[in-house]
Design an enzyme around this catalytic site. Structure first.
Site, PDB file in Angstrom:
ATOM      1  N   ASP A 102      -2.109   7.808   3.653  1.00  0.00           N
ATOM      2  CA  ASP A 102      -1.668   6.471   4.096  1.00  0.00           C
ATOM      3  C   ASP A 102      -2.367   6.141   5.424  1.00  0.00           C
ATOM      4  OD1 ASP A 102      -0.330   4.076   4.094  1.00  0.00           O
ATOM      5  OD2 ASP A 102       1.674   4.906   4.405  1.00  0.00           O
ATOM      6  N   GLU A 103      -2.472   4.877   5.762  1.00  0.00           N
ATOM      7  CA  GLU A 103      -3.042   4.433   7.046  1.00  0.00           C
ATOM      8  C   GLU A 103      -4.424   5.049   7.273  1.00  0.00           C
ATOM      9  OE1 GLU A 103      -1.423   2.201   8.814  1.00  0.00           O
ATOM     10  OE2 GLU A 103       0.724   2.453   8.382  1.00  0.00           O
ATOM     11  N   GLN A 119      -5.849  -3.334  10.531  1.00  0.00           N
ATOM     12  CA  GLN A 119      -4.764  -2.673  11.263  1.00  0.00           C
ATOM     13  C   GLN A 119      -5.218  -1.388  11.936  1.00  0.00           C
ATOM     14  OE1 GLN A 119      -0.669  -2.846   9.584  1.00  0.00           O
ATOM     15  NE2 GLN A 119      -1.696  -3.420   7.702  1.00  0.00           N
ATOM     16  N   LYS A 137       0.829  -1.210   0.000  1.00  0.00           N
ATOM     17  CA  LYS A 137       0.000   0.000   0.000  1.00  0.00           C
ATOM     18  C   LYS A 137       0.861   1.257   0.000  1.00  0.00           C
ATOM     19  CE  LYS A 137      -2.154  -1.072   3.780  1.00  0.00           C
ATOM     20  NZ  LYS A 137      -1.551  -2.397   4.000  1.00  0.00           N
ATOM     21  N   THR A 138       1.836   1.271   0.880  1.00  0.00           N
ATOM     22  CA  THR A 138       2.688   2.451   0.958  1.00  0.00           C
ATOM     23  C   THR A 138       3.507   2.577  -0.322  1.00  0.00           C
ATOM     24  OG1 THR A 138       2.749   2.203   3.349  1.00  0.00           O
ATOM     25  CG2 THR A 138       4.417   3.615   2.376  1.00  0.00           C
ATOM     26  N   ARG A 162       4.843  -7.401  11.013  1.00  0.00           N
ATOM     27  CA  ARG A 162       6.083  -6.611  10.870  1.00  0.00           C
ATOM     28  C   ARG A 162       7.244  -7.519  10.489  1.00  0.00           C
ATOM     29  NH1 ARG A 162       3.957  -2.994   9.232  1.00  0.00           N
ATOM     30  NH2 ARG A 162       2.133  -4.293   9.478  1.00  0.00           N
TER      31      ARG A 162
HETATM   32  N1  LIG Z   1       5.472  -5.569  -6.384  1.00  0.00           N
HETATM   33  C1  LIG Z   1       6.409  -5.689  -5.458  1.00  0.00           C
HETATM   34  N2  LIG Z   1       7.566  -6.308  -5.724  1.00  0.00           N
HETATM   35  C2  LIG Z   1       8.516  -6.449  -4.779  1.00  0.00           C
HETATM   36  N3  LIG Z   1       8.415  -6.004  -3.525  1.00  0.00           N
HETATM   37  C3  LIG Z   1       7.290  -5.376  -3.187  1.00  0.00           C
HETATM   38  C4  LIG Z   1       6.228  -5.184  -4.117  1.00  0.00           C
HETATM   39  N4  LIG Z   1       5.237  -4.537  -3.496  1.00  0.00           N
HETATM   40  C5  LIG Z   1       5.653  -4.318  -2.226  1.00  0.00           C
HETATM   41  N5  LIG Z   1       6.888  -4.822  -2.028  1.00  0.00           N
HETATM   42  C6  LIG Z   1       7.662  -4.802  -0.774  1.00  0.00           C
HETATM   43  O1  LIG Z   1       6.861  -5.373   0.259  1.00  0.00           O
HETATM   44  C7  LIG Z   1       7.071  -4.727   1.483  1.00  0.00           C
HETATM   45  C8  LIG Z   1       5.759  -4.195   2.011  1.00  0.00           C
HETATM   46  O2  LIG Z   1       5.326  -3.077   1.250  1.00  0.00           O
HETATM   47  P1  LIG Z   1       4.612  -1.849   1.920  1.00  0.00           P
HETATM   48  O3  LIG Z   1       5.352  -1.413   3.126  1.00  0.00           O
HETATM   49  O4  LIG Z   1       4.336  -0.856   0.863  1.00  0.00           O
HETATM   50  O5  LIG Z   1       3.253  -2.563   2.371  1.00  0.00           O
HETATM   51  P2  LIG Z   1       2.012  -1.955   3.140  1.00  0.00           P
HETATM   52  O6  LIG Z   1       0.803  -2.540   2.504  1.00  0.00           O
HETATM   53  O7  LIG Z   1       2.111  -0.485   3.199  1.00  0.00           O
HETATM   54  O8  LIG Z   1       2.217  -2.598   4.585  1.00  0.00           O
HETATM   55  P3  LIG Z   1       1.607  -2.106   5.981  1.00  0.00           P
HETATM   56  O9  LIG Z   1       0.171  -2.513   5.958  1.00  0.00           O
HETATM   57  O10 LIG Z   1       2.365  -2.865   6.999  1.00  0.00           O
HETATM   58  O11 LIG Z   1       1.782  -0.616   6.039  1.00  0.00           O
HETATM   59  C9  LIG Z   1       8.085  -3.641   1.219  1.00  0.00           C
HETATM   60  O12 LIG Z   1       9.348  -4.128   1.555  1.00  0.00           O
HETATM   61  C10 LIG Z   1       7.941  -3.398  -0.249  1.00  0.00           C
HETATM   62  O13 LIG Z   1       9.109  -2.872  -0.802  1.00  0.00           O
HETATM   63 MG   LIG Z   2       2.255   0.885   4.782  1.00  0.00          MG
END
Ligand SMILES: Nc1ncnc2c1ncn2[C@@H]1O[C@H](COP(=O)(O)OP(=O)(O)OP(=O)(O)O)[C@@H](O)[C@H]1O
Ligand SMILES: [Mg+2]
Length: 722
Positions: free
Chosen positions: A220-221, A251, A35-36, A603
């Site tokens: 975000d969030e 979350q 997402k981020t 995490r």
């Molecule tokens: N398409 C992709 N290919 C490779 N790595 C990825 C891809 N998408 C996300 N990642 C990696 O996965 C991990 C999680 O991504 P991110 O932090 O954006 O998730 P999130 O959904 O924001 O998580 P959270 O809910 O914990 O905030 C990061 O290390 C990111 O670089």
């Molecule tokens: Mg995130």
């Protein structure tokens, strides 16, 4: 136009979100699904493909740290810094707006932001003016009331006139507080949002200006926005600025601070014509970790329903370590980190997560002993916390009256009516007569140079310390410290602070009593009190890891949101601690605790270790704690119970094994050692973990390879040593 650098490293759904048309977009997705990452890439997309200037983009993050990180990532993606982009937390951005439009906001140009301490002081003044008795109407309660109203976007004038005395009184205080703040140009945190929201409502032209200016807003969030933040976004966006919001209902962990999960559901109704994208592939964790998280969160009733999958390897099982007590737990964690580093890994890839701040103390102590560099993130290290420093100042004064720094710190804490003028007179006297502050206090009283209220107040301070010191040498260290904390009134003082914060401060003070109970002086010659004071000073000052030093990251589960670490420890997995005992009191709180656990598990990237202690002294009491029910909600096949480690971490257990009573408790052929391999006719092979009781009541705990850990009655269990 080549878009490969923006889209290549994304999967199909992520691309769909990043390259979505300029419409309202909700990305609803589980932890670690990117997402981020989508937000970062979408900002790049908006700038490069949609040709938006950085100044027309607003991105809202949950913490300043997250904002900084995002900015770095965009810079890398675009190869240039995104100058002029509006980046920050809701509060940060609202502040920026008010600074620019102070006149429209009806504020003085140099208005001041006040923190929670200042806020409380103002509230107290208002209550005094209203002649409200503080014992009947705790000011901190009024503070929580006011902040909660502001989070909901409610002004004092809109609180309905009721016959309810409580509501009426609180509304009166709120009104007085608003007037006082307005008169002196003070703005508290909640006010930042409330006020900037009103500025827009009252100034259609100004609002129109910003609606022209901003072409896209990203959040975000999103699951942790509260009512006023949501309203703020709605007004700003109107039907003109498209929003991209990302969030995960699983979350949402700030309900206790007014966050509303429902905002996710309302989004599609309130923001016209919105698109939704779901991301289901997790890129962060091994399948074991992900399955554990999925298994746990399935126990929550109200969910929007998302599935997460991964192509990652199974990885290692989740380790579960049952410690005898909190010391053992801390030593175990320190030992594991030692192994990790020996294998060539970084300490900064390790996070220790706990539910309550007070839990960090025992682990910090173990780290200090074993010289493991660490940083406490999103909070202060135990010995740096305000309430601990205050308590230590009293303890130091009991020990040594001429400690000027300690006098300075607590002469008027808790407030006893010694004003700044009096304190500065005392300082002058000390300087002129070349005496310590303590001597100055005494001399000025006997010379009569302090008068009336000031003299009384200073005398009160002297009496408190002298009373505490009286007989202090006869008391065991922890009794003395307990007495100091109670009689200094620090507990009441800190405890009346609003909400979780006040409670955390009291927990920390109780934890300090524990620290003294556990305390063993390195130098036996030294009197325990002075040895403890010296140790605490060292802990506070010298062991903080340098900024650049490779150090273990310690933080509460709440502050771990959005972050990721290869190795994660979740410590204190015990009922009453986590889920927090308070969660039983309010409906919905247990689900919020479960979401917090979900945040913790997710995490971890490579390895997750969970620990719990069978007995724990926390908040000043030793208690037997059952394992957290959350552990049982994780599929058992993913968990591996850690067998007893070698003697190094368990000097106590081996003493016990050699104990005379142990030999009598067991029959002669069955005098098992802790850690010994044994076999049982039904349960098979296992390792002796623990024992308790004597004679016919003796019980033994064995961790069986196939059945997990069990307590057996010694006299019946047909155990054979292997
Ligand atoms: N398409 C992709 N290919 C490779 N790595 C990825 C891809 N998408 C996300 N990642 C990696 O996965 C991990 C999680 O991504 P991110 O932090 O954006 O998730 P999130 O959904 O924001 O998580 P959270 O809910 O914990 O905030 C990061 O290390 C990111 O670089
Ligand atoms: Mg995130």
């Amino acid at each position: 136009m080549d878009v490969s650098h923006i889209l290549d490293s994304l999967n199909d759904e992520q691309r769909q979100a990043v390259a979505a048309p300029m419409r309202n977009l909700l990305v609803l997705a589980g932890a670690g699904s990117g997402k981020t990452r989508v937000l970062v890439h979408r900002i790049a997309w908006l700038m490069e493909i949609e040709r938006l200037t950085p100044t027309s983009i607003m991105a809202v993050t949950f913490t300043n740290k997250a904002a900084k990180e995002m900015r770095g990532r965009i810079e890398k993606l675009l190869d240039l810094p995104p100058r002029g982009l509006w980046f920050g937390t809701f509060h940060g951005i609202a502040h920026r707006l008010l600074r620019a439009h102070w006149r429209d906001a009806n504020l003085p140009e140099n208005f001041q932001i006040i923190d929670s301490d200042d806020q409380l002081r103002v509230i107290k003044r208002v209550m005094r003016d209203l002649q409200l008795d503080e014992t009947k109407w705790p000011p901190r309660q009024a503070q929580s009331f006011i902040n909660a109203q502001k989070d909901e976007g409610i002004r004092a004038e809109y609180i309905e006139a009721t016959s309810d005395l409580y509501m009426r009184t609180m509304a009166q205080v709120y009104k007085g507080y608003e007037e006082q703040c307005q008169r002196s140009g003070m703005v508290d945190f909640g006010e930042l949002l409330l006020r900037s929201h009103e500025v827009w409502l009252n100034n259609p032209q100004l609002l129109a200006h910003y609606q022209e200016r901003f072409r896209h807003i990203l959040v975000d969030e999103f699951q942790d926005t509260n009512t006023i933040q949501y309203a703020w976004l709605r007004v700003l966006a109107g039907n003109r600025i498209p929003l991209t919001v990302v969030g995960d209902d699983d979350q949402s962990i700030y309900g206790w601070r007014g966050a509303k999960i429902e905002n996710i559901q309302h989004f599609q109704n309130d923001f016209a014509d919105s698109m939704q994208v779901k991301l289901e592939r997790n890129y962060r964790s091994t399948s074991t970790i992900l399955d554990a998280a999925n298994g746990l969160i399935a126990n929550n009733g109200s969910r929007l329903g998302k599935q997460l999958w991964t192509e990652e390897n199974e990885g290692e099982p989740i380790d579960l370590y049952s410690a005898f007590n909190e010391q053992d737990e801390a030593n175990y964690v320190a030992d594991c980190i030692d192994d990790w580093v020996k294998k060539g890994n970084l300490r900064s890839d390790v996070a220790i997560l706990y539910r309550s701040n007070a839990q960090s103390r025992v682990i910090e102590d173990a780290f200090i002993r074993q010289q493991v560099p660490y940083r406490v993130y999103g909070g202060l290290r135990f010995y740096d916390r305000m309430e601990i420093r205050n308590a230590l100042a009293y303890i130091r004064l009991v020990h040594y009256r001429h400690d000027d720094a300690a006098v300075e710190r607590v002469i008027n804490v808790p407030p006893r009516g010694i004003g700044n003028k009096t304190i500065s007179d005392i300082r002058d006297h000390a300087r002129n007569e070349s005496v310590t502050l303590w001597q100055a206090c005494n001399e000025m009283i006997s010379l009569g140079s302090l008068r009336g209220r000031a003299a009384n107040a200073v005398q009160k301070f002297i009496d408190v310390i002298e009373d505490l010191a009286d007989g202090a040498t006869d008391l065991p260290l922890h009794t003395l410290v307990e007495k100091v904390i109670n009689e200094s009134m620090l507990k009441e003082f800190h405890g009346s602070e609003k909400g979780e914060k006040g409670q955390a401060r009291v927990e920390n003070l109780n934890e300090l009593i524990n620290a003294t109970r556990d305390f063993e002086a390195d130098d036996e010659e030294m009197e325990p009190l002075s040895a403890f004071i010296a140790q605490a000073a060292l802990d506070a000052g010298e062991n903080q890891a340098e900024e650049h030093e490779d150090s273990v990251q310690m933080m509460t589960l709440h502050s771990a949101k959005g972050l990721e670490y290869p190795l994660v420890f979740m410590v204190g997995m015990e009922e009453g601690l986590f889920p927090h005992s308070r969660s039983a009191e309010e409906p919905g709180r247990i689900e919020e605790e479960r979401r917090l656990c979900y945040v913790g598990i997710t995490r971890a990237m490579e390895k997750l270790v969970m620990t719990h202690a069978e007995t724990r002294r926390l908040y000043g009491q030793e208690k037997y704690h059952a394992v957290s029910p959350f552990i049982r909600e994780i599929p058992a096949s993913l968990i591996q119970e850690v067998r007893l480690k070698n003697t190094v971490t368990r000097p106590v257990s081996f003493q016990r094994a050699n104990d005379e009573s142990w030999a009598t408790a067991a029959s002669s052929e069955a005098a098992f050692q802790l850690g010994q391999l044994v076999s049982h006719p039904i349960f098979g092979e296992g390792t002796v973990l623990n024992y308790e009781g004597q004679g016919p009541h003796a019980r033994i705990q064995v961790n069986f390879l196939s059945e997990g850990s069990k307590w057996l009655v010694m006299s019946y269990a047909k155990l054979e040593a292997l």
